[in-house]
Design a protein around this motif. Sequence first.
Motif, short mmCIF file in Angstrom:
data_model
loop_
_atom_site.label_atom_id
_atom_site.label_comp_id
_atom_site.label_asym_id
_atom_site.label_seq_id
_atom_site.Cartn_x
_atom_site.Cartn_y
_atom_site.Cartn_z
N ARG A 420 17.00 0.61 -14.60
CA ARG A 420 15.82 0.15 -13.88
C ARG A 420 15.37 1.26 -12.94
O ARG A 420 16.09 1.64 -12.02
CB ARG A 420 16.14 -1.13 -13.09
CG ARG A 420 14.97 -1.66 -12.30
CD ARG A 420 15.37 -2.87 -11.48
NE ARG A 420 14.27 -3.34 -10.66
CZ ARG A 420 14.37 -4.30 -9.75
NH1 ARG A 420 15.55 -4.88 -9.56
NH2 ARG A 420 13.33 -4.68 -9.06
N SER A 421 14.20 1.79 -13.16
CA SER A 421 13.71 2.92 -12.36
C SER A 421 13.34 2.44 -10.97
O SER A 421 12.33 1.76 -10.78
CB SER A 421 12.48 3.54 -13.04
OG SER A 421 12.79 3.95 -14.34
N HIS A 422 14.17 2.80 -10.01
CA HIS A 422 13.95 2.36 -8.63
C HIS A 422 13.63 3.55 -7.74
O HIS A 422 14.37 4.54 -7.71
CB HIS A 422 15.17 1.63 -8.09
CG HIS A 422 14.98 1.11 -6.70
ND1 HIS A 422 14.30 -0.06 -6.43
CD2 HIS A 422 15.33 1.61 -5.49
CE1 HIS A 422 14.27 -0.27 -5.13
NE2 HIS A 422 14.89 0.74 -4.54
N ASN A 431 11.77 11.12 -2.28
CA ASN A 431 12.53 10.48 -3.35
C ASN A 431 13.26 11.52 -4.20
O ASN A 431 14.39 11.30 -4.63
CB ASN A 431 11.60 9.65 -4.23
CG ASN A 431 11.41 8.24 -3.72
OD1 ASN A 431 12.23 7.36 -3.96
ND2 ASN A 431 10.34 8.02 -2.96
N GLN A 470 6.84 0.25 -2.08
CA GLN A 470 8.18 -0.32 -2.20
C GLN A 470 8.55 -0.52 -3.66
O GLN A 470 7.87 -1.21 -4.41
CB GLN A 470 8.27 -1.66 -1.47
CG GLN A 470 9.66 -2.27 -1.47
CD GLN A 470 9.72 -3.57 -0.70
OE1 GLN A 470 8.70 -4.08 -0.24
NE2 GLN A 470 10.89 -4.12 -0.55
N GLY A 471 9.66 0.13 -4.08
CA GLY A 471 10.09 0.04 -5.46
C GLY A 471 9.25 0.87 -6.41
O GLY A 471 9.44 0.81 -7.63
N THR A 473 5.89 0.53 -6.81
CA THR A 473 4.93 -0.37 -7.44
C THR A 473 3.55 0.24 -7.62
O THR A 473 2.75 -0.29 -8.40
CB THR A 473 4.80 -1.67 -6.62
OG1 THR A 473 4.53 -1.33 -5.25
CG2 THR A 473 6.09 -2.48 -6.67
N ARG A 480 7.35 6.21 -12.93
CA ARG A 480 8.58 5.96 -12.17
C ARG A 480 9.80 6.53 -12.89
O ARG A 480 10.68 7.13 -12.28
CB ARG A 480 8.76 4.45 -11.93
CG ARG A 480 7.81 3.85 -10.92
CD ARG A 480 8.31 2.50 -10.43
NE ARG A 480 8.49 1.54 -11.51
CZ ARG A 480 7.55 0.71 -11.94
NH1 ARG A 480 6.33 0.75 -11.41
NH2 ARG A 480 7.79 -0.15 -12.91
N CYS A 484 12.37 9.44 -11.59
CA CYS A 484 13.82 9.19 -11.49
C CYS A 484 14.62 10.26 -12.25
O CYS A 484 15.67 10.70 -11.79
CB CYS A 484 14.15 7.81 -12.04
SG CYS A 484 13.67 6.44 -10.96
#
Length: 580
Positions: A420-422, A431, A470-471, A473, A480, A484
Amino acid sequence: MLFALLTRLLARHKLPVVAIVVLQLVQTAGILLLPTINAAIIDDGIVAGNTPAIFRLGSDMAVVAAIQAVAAIAAGYLGAVVAMALGHQLRAEMFTKIQLLSSQEVAAFGTQSLVTRATNDTQQIQSFAVLVFTMLAAAPVMAAGGIFLAWQQDIVLSGIVIVIIPLLLLIMYQIVRRLVPLYRQGQNLLDRTGQILREQMIGANVIRVFVRQGHETRRFAGANKSLSGNNLQSSLLVAAMLPLIMIVVNLSSVAVVWFGGHRVHSGDMKIGALTAFIAYIMQILLAIMMAMYVLMTAPRAAACAERLNAVLNTRPAVHDSPVSPMTDEPPALDGSVIFSDVSFAYPGAETRVLENISFTAAPGTTVAVVGSTGSGKSTLLSLLPRFLDATAGEITIAGRNIRSLPLDVLRNAMSVVPQRSHLFTGTIAANLRVGAPEATESHLWKALETAQAAAFVRELPLGMATEVGQGGTNLSGGQRQRICIARALVKQAPIYLFDDSFSALDFGTESRLRDSLGTALGTAVVIVVAERISAVAGADRILVLDEGRLVAEGTHQELLEHSATYREIAESQLALEHLP
């Protein structure tokens, strides 16, 4: 459990607590002295017509009142400071503990429950601590001192105290006995309500597309109604306390004035003594009311302490071994990764998720893991950084058993791209620097180029300074995922783990990314979990899992020829004419 938790937390604040107790004793002594001085003013000054005595005693009363006020302010300030420190300490302990929990414990408690425990439950303990520090010594000393001084003023009237105190204690017991289960249930209902709200916020688009707004509204309304009903019951009990106390207080005041008036009329008691006795009765009742207020909040705080202790006392399933070699120079973990007869099963499960998995991943090679959904691919990958611990067998890196390595050293040797790409709130650059805070901007752009993300980042108005929601989105799934991957590349670890990290990419982007990764990763050990055959066809070794067992391994061509399971997966994805 509540007071055990507070005692442990207070071990770091012994001196301020002693100061609070001393100040409250001074404050209470002043409160108890004032009625006695007032009685002396009435009997020895006003009734006797002794003006100098009135001024002298009045001055004494002003000094005592001033000292008592200063002590009260200082005790209140120190109490608030210590209570806030306890809240800060408890939140820090909860945050640290949650970081140490494995995915098994997090799933057992529930994400929303952990959030509620770390915030709302901690706040309840902090609020209770404020009350405790406000009334730590004042309430019991005031009650005991008031009873003793009231008895000194008139023994006969003291019989009223003997009647009202048991009555008030009975009221306290009955209310608190009913509040304890209500508060415990209320915290669980708060968890449930927060969980539903969180699910509805995260899955808002899913709810809309399936037109489930009505169902979700009813589901939330049911949880909200249960929580409101619970709060109403506890609030009614709390609200009933004050009228019951006031009835007892007023009746006792009437009894004191009635019987005291007769004793003054008969000459058995002075007027000043009667006024002092009434004041002491009020102080006794005030002390009992203070104790009742603390006891009313104690059940909720006790329920919260029980929930917090459940987390704080949990021993993580994954933890550093007591015999882990902690050295100043961490070992070099740039050798082969070897799985030897590794099995894994969740606690209490009847069947194993993985069984007797053995393979070797050498530096400079790519090992891919494929299999049907639920075959244990992601679980296998989670064993290497010890997100989960193998229940049997051994995993080594460069000849070192991973259980003998400190977790920080082990995980620092790996760069992981999760399924899950967070992304975290902050800029794209922040990031990318999660694993390498000192990375230069040129290093970041190089990682973005390799991850096929540089083009769309350059098109953003602020480039790498663009804020990520956030996350993540405000980015697409593919964007995303590529950021990552770039984040993992920036870290430059000897081991790279890709957990189905290309699923959101189109075939063209995936192909270019695989080509660039082959050059960028160099001599690193690369383990890739994937659903698509195209993502693993170029791997040096492919492992095929089926229901947790390693049923075949080899190159893409070898498996097409000799593995029915792999060929079945390939045929479901690739056109038959592309198969030999």
